[in-house]
Motif scaffolding. Structure first.
Motif, mmCIF file in Angstrom:
data_model
loop_
_atom_site.group_PDB
_atom_site.id
_atom_site.type_symbol
_atom_site.label_atom_id
_atom_site.label_comp_id
_atom_site.label_asym_id
_atom_site.label_seq_id
_atom_site.Cartn_x
_atom_site.Cartn_y
_atom_site.Cartn_z
ATOM 1 N N ILE A 140 0.975 -1.171 0.051
ATOM 2 C CA ILE A 140 -0.172 0.167 -0.030
ATOM 3 C C ILE A 140 0.997 1.237 -0.197
ATOM 4 O O ILE A 140 1.672 1.329 0.807
ATOM 5 C CB ILE A 140 -0.931 0.015 1.372
ATOM 6 N N PRO A 141 0.529 2.180 -0.918
ATOM 7 C CA PRO A 141 1.660 3.422 -0.850
ATOM 8 C C PRO A 141 1.675 3.996 0.413
ATOM 9 O O PRO A 141 0.572 4.220 1.037
ATOM 10 C CB PRO A 141 0.715 4.400 -2.209
ATOM 11 N N ASP A 142 3.002 4.403 0.929
ATOM 12 C CA ASP A 142 3.315 5.113 1.984
ATOM 13 C C ASP A 142 3.124 6.689 1.804
ATOM 14 O O ASP A 142 3.938 7.030 1.255
ATOM 15 C CB ASP A 142 4.606 4.664 2.350
ATOM 16 N N ARG A 143 2.168 7.193 2.569
ATOM 17 C CA ARG A 143 2.046 8.601 2.307
ATOM 18 C C ARG A 143 2.012 9.198 3.617
ATOM 19 O O ARG A 143 1.407 10.186 3.944
ATOM 20 C CB ARG A 143 0.812 8.872 1.506
ATOM 21 N N ARG A 144 2.808 8.911 4.490
ATOM 22 C CA ARG A 144 2.803 9.295 5.840
ATOM 23 C C ARG A 144 3.549 10.505 6.094
ATOM 24 O O ARG A 144 4.299 10.931 5.020
ATOM 25 C CB ARG A 144 3.383 8.284 6.952
ATOM 26 N N LEU A 145 3.273 11.409 7.213
ATOM 27 C CA LEU A 145 3.896 12.696 7.415
ATOM 28 C C LEU A 145 5.358 12.625 6.907
ATOM 29 O O LEU A 145 5.825 13.489 6.515
ATOM 30 C CB LEU A 145 3.405 13.346 8.468
ATOM 31 N N LEU A 174 -2.846 12.307 15.802
ATOM 32 C CA LEU A 174 -3.648 11.327 15.305
ATOM 33 C C LEU A 174 -2.890 10.138 14.366
ATOM 34 O O LEU A 174 -2.019 10.460 13.740
ATOM 35 C CB LEU A 174 -4.706 11.908 14.363
ATOM 36 N N PRO A 175 -3.372 8.991 14.723
ATOM 37 C CA PRO A 175 -2.698 7.777 14.294
ATOM 38 C C PRO A 175 -2.484 7.703 12.770
ATOM 39 O O PRO A 175 -3.880 7.868 12.050
ATOM 40 C CB PRO A 175 -3.066 6.582 15.011
ATOM 41 N N GLU A 176 -1.479 7.433 12.007
ATOM 42 C CA GLU A 176 -1.591 7.311 10.677
ATOM 43 C C GLU A 176 -2.226 5.972 10.205
ATOM 44 O O GLU A 176 -2.006 4.973 10.945
ATOM 45 C CB GLU A 176 -0.219 7.683 9.991
ATOM 46 N N THR A 177 -2.752 5.843 9.125
ATOM 47 C CA THR A 177 -3.735 4.665 9.021
ATOM 48 C C THR A 177 -4.159 4.513 7.510
ATOM 49 O O THR A 177 -3.490 5.513 6.702
ATOM 50 C CB THR A 177 -4.926 4.713 9.801
ATOM 51 N N ASP A 202 -6.706 4.131 -5.275
ATOM 52 C CA ASP A 202 -6.217 5.302 -4.785
ATOM 53 C C ASP A 202 -5.472 5.509 -3.449
ATOM 54 O O ASP A 202 -4.902 6.245 -3.108
ATOM 55 C CB ASP A 202 -7.058 6.646 -5.067
ATOM 56 N N ALA A 203 -6.234 4.222 -2.631
ATOM 57 C CA ALA A 203 -5.855 4.249 -1.079
ATOM 58 C C ALA A 203 -4.289 4.440 -0.793
ATOM 59 O O ALA A 203 -3.607 3.957 -1.504
ATOM 60 C CB ALA A 203 -6.608 3.310 -0.523
ATOM 61 N N CYS A 204 -4.131 4.839 0.246
ATOM 62 C CA CYS A 204 -2.941 4.834 0.971
ATOM 63 C C CYS A 204 -2.630 4.563 2.379
ATOM 64 O O CYS A 204 -3.811 4.680 3.060
ATOM 65 C CB CYS A 204 -2.073 6.197 0.509
ATOM 66 N N VAL A 205 -1.440 4.733 2.894
ATOM 67 C CA VAL A 205 -1.342 4.779 4.314
ATOM 68 C C VAL A 205 -0.771 6.214 4.547
ATOM 69 O O VAL A 205 0.277 6.721 4.045
ATOM 70 C CB VAL A 205 -0.311 3.772 4.970
ATOM 71 N N GLY A 206 -1.802 6.963 5.434
ATOM 72 C CA GLY A 206 -1.072 8.401 5.739
ATOM 73 C C GLY A 206 -2.050 9.027 6.905
ATOM 74 O O GLY A 206 -2.713 8.298 7.627
ATOM 75 N N VAL A 250 -0.711 16.292 -2.044
ATOM 76 C CA VAL A 250 0.775 15.591 -2.375
ATOM 77 C C VAL A 250 0.349 14.015 -2.894
ATOM 78 O O VAL A 250 0.797 13.696 -4.170
ATOM 79 C CB VAL A 250 1.559 15.386 -1.125
ATOM 80 N N SER A 251 -0.442 13.392 -1.906
ATOM 81 C CA SER A 251 -0.765 11.987 -2.578
ATOM 82 C C SER A 251 -1.751 12.110 -3.962
ATOM 83 O O SER A 251 -1.590 11.256 -4.841
ATOM 84 C CB SER A 251 -1.636 11.411 -1.515
ATOM 85 N N ARG A 252 -2.521 13.121 -4.151
ATOM 86 C CA ARG A 252 -3.421 13.115 -5.050
ATOM 87 C C ARG A 252 -2.432 13.546 -6.558
ATOM 88 O O ARG A 252 -2.855 12.952 -7.610
ATOM 89 C CB ARG A 252 -4.485 14.197 -5.016
ATOM 90 N N ALA A 253 -1.429 14.219 -6.291
ATOM 91 C CA ALA A 253 -0.830 14.715 -7.323
ATOM 92 C C ALA A 253 0.227 13.400 -7.896
ATOM 93 O O ALA A 253 0.325 13.103 -9.217
ATOM 94 C CB ALA A 253 0.165 15.891 -7.061
ATOM 95 N N LEU A 254 0.667 12.768 -6.750
ATOM 96 C CA LEU A 254 1.332 11.497 -7.210
ATOM 97 C C LEU A 254 0.368 10.478 -8.027
ATOM 98 O O LEU A 254 0.799 9.633 -8.856
ATOM 99 C CB LEU A 254 1.877 10.727 -5.861
ATOM 100 N N THR A 255 -0.901 10.298 -7.454
ATOM 101 C CA THR A 255 -1.856 9.454 -8.248
ATOM 102 C C THR A 255 -1.999 10.029 -9.651
ATOM 103 O O THR A 255 -1.894 9.200 -10.468
ATOM 104 C CB THR A 255 -3.131 9.347 -7.558
ATOM 105 N N SER A 256 -2.262 11.362 -9.833
ATOM 106 C CA SER A 256 -2.400 11.771 -11.101
ATOM 107 C C SER A 256 -1.056 11.517 -12.011
ATOM 108 O O SER A 256 -1.421 11.018 -13.119
ATOM 109 C CB SER A 256 -2.640 13.232 -11.258
#
Length: 293
Positions: A140-145, A174-177, A202-206, A250-256
């Motif tokens: 799963i894509p890692d988009r954590r802070l 808040l926990p990243e998830t 499009d889901a990720c961990v973030g 950031v994540s949305r731009a990576l997906t695009s």
């Protein structure tokens, strides 16, 4: 050597690929009629499979989105009434078979039931938080802070902008998830009064509130408040929302960018402006965003 753009989009209609997909389906269930292909996109395709027990739907994703199968399989037990009903999963092939989830909420006359969907979605995110490392290890894509400044820089942005935003968001603790990252009313389906969230490609961990980058464009204030209330003091958390919505870019731009890399050239007319929009939103407070979406 053929362009990867052609490789992915043409796969879905290749007779050899379709024959193999049909064979996999028939290894799981006996179709009661012809298998149809109502959905073909650069990133995924869907086949409708009629059975004696109702329609099933087969979905296959392009490699950058193939993690959907593993993610849904892992999350479904945490929220069986909210996630798709899985029939079979091919983890290695990034494909799965699910039951008919009903009608798309966007196509219904009634208003989208955001206030009944977002609180259990928050509960799912909270339940999935202990699985963050496991999900990342599963692809799963890692988009954590911690990673967002470097990811933004890789897209041509100023990492210091994102570092400052992350520093603002971190104290809320808040926990990243897992987060859907593209949750809107066209991703929700209703059947027998029950609403399910589909299309987790499009889901990720973030950061959980990053989901509001998209969802905040659709859900009303009461529903967003109900969602925040699952995480704590909703009044305090409202201060985090504008920051989280900016970081979601950031994540949305990576997906695009991932879609643009595998789509036919004419799709650039859609995804190049979309990528630019999301990058601009990272650097701009939401109150200054224009009406584009």
């Amino acid at each position: 050597m053929p362009s990867p753009r052609r490789d992915v989009i043409e796969t879905w209609s290749d007779p050899r690929w379709l024959a193999e997909a049909h064979a996999w389906i028939r290894g799981v269930v006996e179709p009661a009629g012809p298998i149809e292909q109502p959905h073909v996109r650069p990133w995924s395709t869907v086949l409708r499979v009629p059975t004696s027990d109702g329609d099933l739907f087969f979905k296959a994703n392009a490699p950058d989105f193939a993690h959907e199968a593993v993610l849904v399989e892992r999350l479904a037990p945490l929220a069986p009434d909210l996630l798709p009903e899985l029939v079979a999963v091919d983890r290695d092939g990034g494909r799965f078979l699910l039951r008919d989830a009903g009608e798309r909420v966007r196509e219904l006359a009634d208003a989208a039931p955001w206030e009944s969907v977002l609180p259990p979605y928050a509960d799912l995110q909270a339940a999935a938080a202990p699985l963050a490392e496991e999900l990342v290890a599963a692809g799963i894509p890692d988009r954590r802070l911690a990673l967002l400044p470097g990811l933004y820089e890789s897209l041509g942005g100023d990492r210091h902008v994102v570092e400052e935003l992350c520093a603002e968001l971190a104290p809320f603790a808040l926990p990243e998830t897992a987060q859907h990252d593209d949750l809107h009313d066209a991703q929700m389906f209703v059947h027998g009064g029950n609403v399910r969230i589909l299309d987790w490609g499009d889901a990720c961990v973030g950061h959980p509130l990053a989901t509001l980058g998209v969802t905040g464009q659709f859900a009303d204030d009461a529903a967003v408040g109900a969602y925040l209330g699952r995480w704590g003091d909703r009044a305090a958390l409202r201060r985090a929302v504008p920051v989280a919505r900016r970081l979601a870019g950031v994540s949305r731009a990576l997906t695009s960018a991932a879609v643009a890399a595998i789509a036919p050239p004419d799709w650039d007319e859609r995804f190049a402006p979309e990528r630019t929009m999301w990058l601009r939103r990272v650097a701009t407070p939401p109150e200054l965003w224009d009406g584009e979406f």
